[in-house]
Write an enzyme that holds these catalytic residues in place. Structure first.
Site, PDB file in Angstrom:
ATOM      1  N   GLN A 254       0.969  -1.234   0.129  1.00 14.68           N
ATOM      2  CA  GLN A 254      -0.052  -0.442  -0.215  1.00 14.68           C
ATOM      3  C   GLN A 254       1.059   1.509  -0.190  1.00 14.68           C
ATOM      4  O   GLN A 254       0.547   2.439  -0.119  1.00 14.68           O
ATOM      5  CB  GLN A 254      -1.252   0.085   1.472  1.00 14.68           C
TER       6      GLN A 254
ATOM      7  N   HIS B  38      -7.167  -9.386   6.196  1.00 14.96           N
ATOM      8  CA  HIS B  38      -7.412  -8.226   5.202  1.00 14.96           C
ATOM      9  C   HIS B  38      -5.897  -7.807   4.892  1.00 14.96           C
ATOM     10  O   HIS B  38      -5.793  -7.769   3.852  1.00 14.96           O
ATOM     11  CB  HIS B  38      -7.912  -7.019   6.094  1.00 14.96           C
TER      12      HIS B  38
HETATM   13 NI    NI Z   1      -6.098  -2.563   3.163  1.00 12.32          NI
END
Ligand code: NI
Length: 161
Positions: A51, A131
């Site tokens: 990310q 997640h």
């Molecule tokens: Ni995420």
């Protein structure tokens, strides 16, 4: 520490499988610190290295703002139960969707000294572990969503991973 740029869904880096961390170099240590700062800055409860554009198997999680976890090369060993709840992602701001996750997970990972440890998690922490581990294999939660995504711009207390 520094706040890093969070990649948004559609960025190809979020679709790739991450590489194992072989050693905790100063660069990896810095990455972990920056990821925590970036996560807190964005009011998130978890963040995975891809990310922030780094294809390494490293995630940070803190679901209550008091217990930060850094998981290097995490591996889910066991799961039990099921819970369906709304979840979101810092790489898809303002949205959430219903995802069924295990109620409990046992995860094995390495810490910043490359010592292995096991974490038994339940509830939101278990959800965050699942997640974030998915991110390391290029999987966004939207692949698991049941029904439509909802807009949650108006919900200030939303937890995003
Ligand atoms: Ni995420």
């Amino acid at each position: 520490m520094a706040i890093r740029n969070i990649r948004i869904m559609g960025d190809k880096v979020l679709e790739k499988k991450c590489r194992t961390v072989e050693a905790v170099t100063p660069r990896i240590r810095q990455l972990a610190e920056d990821m925590l700062e970036t996560m807190y800055d964005a009011y998130g409860v978890g963040l995975a290295a891809p990310q922030v554009g780094i294809l390494k198997r490293l995630v940070v999680i803190d679901v209550d703002g008091e217990h930060p976890y850094i998981l290097i090369n995490p591996e889910i060993l066991e799961t039990s139960g099921e819970v369906t709840a709304y979840e979101g992602c810092l790489s898809l701001p303002g949205k959430s969707g219903l995802v069924t996750r295990p109620e409990k997970v046992k995860v094995r990972a390495f810490d910043l000294d490359m010592n292995p440890f096991e974490l038994e998690a339940e509830g939101l922490l278990a959800r965050a572990v699942c997640h974030e581990c998915d991110h390391l294999d290029g999987i966004m939660y939207t692949e698991h969503v049941e029904g439509p995504l909802r807009d949650n711009d108006y919900q200030e207390d939303e937890e995003e991973e």
